[in-house]
Enzyme design. Structure first.
Site, PDB file in Angstrom:
ATOM      1  N   CYS A  35     -33.438 -14.175 -23.305  1.00 55.00           N
ATOM      2  CA  CYS A  35     -34.047 -15.461 -23.671  1.00 55.00           C
ATOM      3  C   CYS A  35     -33.712 -15.880 -25.097  1.00 55.00           C
ATOM      4  O   CYS A  35     -33.568 -17.076 -25.370  1.00 55.00           O
ATOM      5  CB  CYS A  35     -35.555 -15.426 -23.456  1.00 55.00           C
ATOM      6  SG  CYS A  35     -36.395 -14.069 -24.304  1.00 55.00           S
TER       7      CYS A  35
ATOM      8  N   ASP B 278     -35.709 -13.010 -19.075  1.00 56.19           N
ATOM      9  CA  ASP B 278     -34.903 -11.962 -18.454  1.00 56.19           C
ATOM     10  C   ASP B 278     -34.287 -11.004 -19.471  1.00 56.19           C
ATOM     11  O   ASP B 278     -33.376 -10.251 -19.147  1.00 56.19           O
ATOM     12  CB  ASP B 278     -33.791 -12.589 -17.608  1.00 56.19           C
ATOM     13  CG  ASP B 278     -32.889 -13.517 -18.422  1.00 56.19           C
ATOM     14  OD1 ASP B 278     -33.123 -13.661 -19.637  1.00 56.19           O
ATOM     15  OD2 ASP B 278     -31.949 -14.104 -17.838  1.00 56.19           O
TER      16      ASP B 278
ATOM     17  N   HIS C 195     -40.781 -12.719 -25.904  1.00 51.82           N
ATOM     18  CA  HIS C 195     -40.111 -13.890 -25.326  1.00 51.82           C
ATOM     19  C   HIS C 195     -39.852 -14.974 -26.369  1.00 51.82           C
ATOM     20  O   HIS C 195     -40.674 -15.203 -27.260  1.00 51.82           O
ATOM     21  CB  HIS C 195     -40.954 -14.482 -24.203  1.00 51.82           C
ATOM     22  CG  HIS C 195     -40.265 -15.594 -23.477  1.00 51.82           C
ATOM     23  ND1 HIS C 195     -39.196 -15.376 -22.630  1.00 51.82           N
ATOM     24  CD2 HIS C 195     -40.462 -16.933 -23.495  1.00 51.82           C
ATOM     25  CE1 HIS C 195     -38.782 -16.534 -22.150  1.00 51.82           C
ATOM     26  NE2 HIS C 195     -39.525 -17.491 -22.660  1.00 51.82           N
TER      27      HIS C 195
END
Length: 304
Positions: free
Chosen positions: A98, A95, A292
């Site tokens: 992370c 989101d 990510h």
């Protein structure tokens, strides 16, 4: 008289160049392919929002399954990690927060698995306290940042108190799955990061670039747009600042398509931040896939 769409918003790009679709785009001009791409993006965003903020660990082999039909370089890097004992991954929701969620989990697990958890908790507590003057110097509201910090400090203090339910891996995950607590910690870490960058602007200014235009940003603009707002992904500047502010080493294994090295220890590109990233320094270890961050560890899976 009906308003005409803004020509700039409806103008198609040059052949082969995807156009930028934003709030000014006339939806009636979208092609079928552009509509499908938008729908896929919405589905992906909804899927991410349904995932837990932090998940209990899964075997690294689960991550490998996601790449079995993909890049051979990534598969070899995953195999190298597994062969060298990195056997589990703790996933964070994708989101934009992370990195900060993964940092928090790794930070707390590090305290939990130290030889003296009480001593390690006290050191972590002191490191956070030493970061407070910079936040006050930058003009952040003291009552506000102390309120955001309180959930993190409470979790750290719990390691020094027997019988606390958070003093297990599963207890830590449960605590960080609570949205209010987890989001408060994210904000607190973002403010610590911002205040460190702001008070060390000479060190960071060469690296403060817009992630979209790659143009230089002032320290204030960078912190306001790329550090302090939730949902903004962290890059090297933010990671280095948080590592230095809290006096902790961070090692990040980059799982990308870069060429494999010829040396055994260069299969994975480990990027290091902080003062002591040696094994004896027990750095936090994260796994980076483009856009990510998750946590990767050698610990035995907890018995839940």
């Amino acid at each position: 008289m009906s308003e005409r769409p803004d020509p700039a918003a409806t103008q198609l790009p040059a052949e082969g160049q995807p156009r930028v679709i934003d709030e000014n785009t006339d939806l009636s001009t979208l092609t079928d392919q552009e509509i499908m791409k938008l729908m896929e993006g919405m589905d992906h965003q909804e899927d991410q929002m349904n995932k837990p903020l932090i998940s209990t660990p899964v075997p690294l082999s689960v991550i490998r399954q996601e790449y079995e039909k993909g890049s051979t370089q990534i598969l070899k890097k995953l195999d190298w990690l597994a062969e060298n004992g990195w056997d589990q991954v703790w996933r964070a929701r994708g989101d934009g927060d992370c990195f900060y969620r993964s940092f928090t989990l790794a930070y707390l697990v590090r305290v939990l698995h130290s030889n003296d958890s009480q001593l390690e908790a006290n050191l972590a507590y002191e490191n956070i306290q030493r970061a407070l003057p910079a936040m006050e110097h930058c003009g952040f509201d003291k009552d506000l940042y102390e309120e955001f910090l309180d959930p993190l400090l409470a979790l750290i203090r719990s390691f020094a108190e027997e019988g606390e339910s958070t003093s297990t891996e599963y207890g830590i995950v449960q605590s960080l799955q609570d949205p209010e607590r987890s989001n408060c910690i994210v904000v607190a870490l973002r403010l610590i990061t911002s205040s460190y960058i702001r008070t060390h602007s000479d060190l960071f200014s060469p690296f403060l670039l817009s992630p979209t235009t790659f143009l230089p940003l002032s320290t204030d603009d960078f912190c306001r747009s790329e550090v302090e707002p939730c949902g903004k992904e962290a890059d090297h500047a933010q990671i280095m600042a948080l590592a230095e502010a809290l006096n902790v080493g961070i090692r990040i294994a980059y799982l990308d398509r870069s060429d494999l090295g010829s040396e055994a220890d260069s299969v994975i590109n480990w990027v290091e931040f902080g003062k002591d990233t040696s094994e004896q320094g027990r750095p936090l270890t994260l796994l980076y896939r483009p856009g990510h961050y998750d946590v990767v560890t050698k610990d035995v899976l907890p018995q839940v």
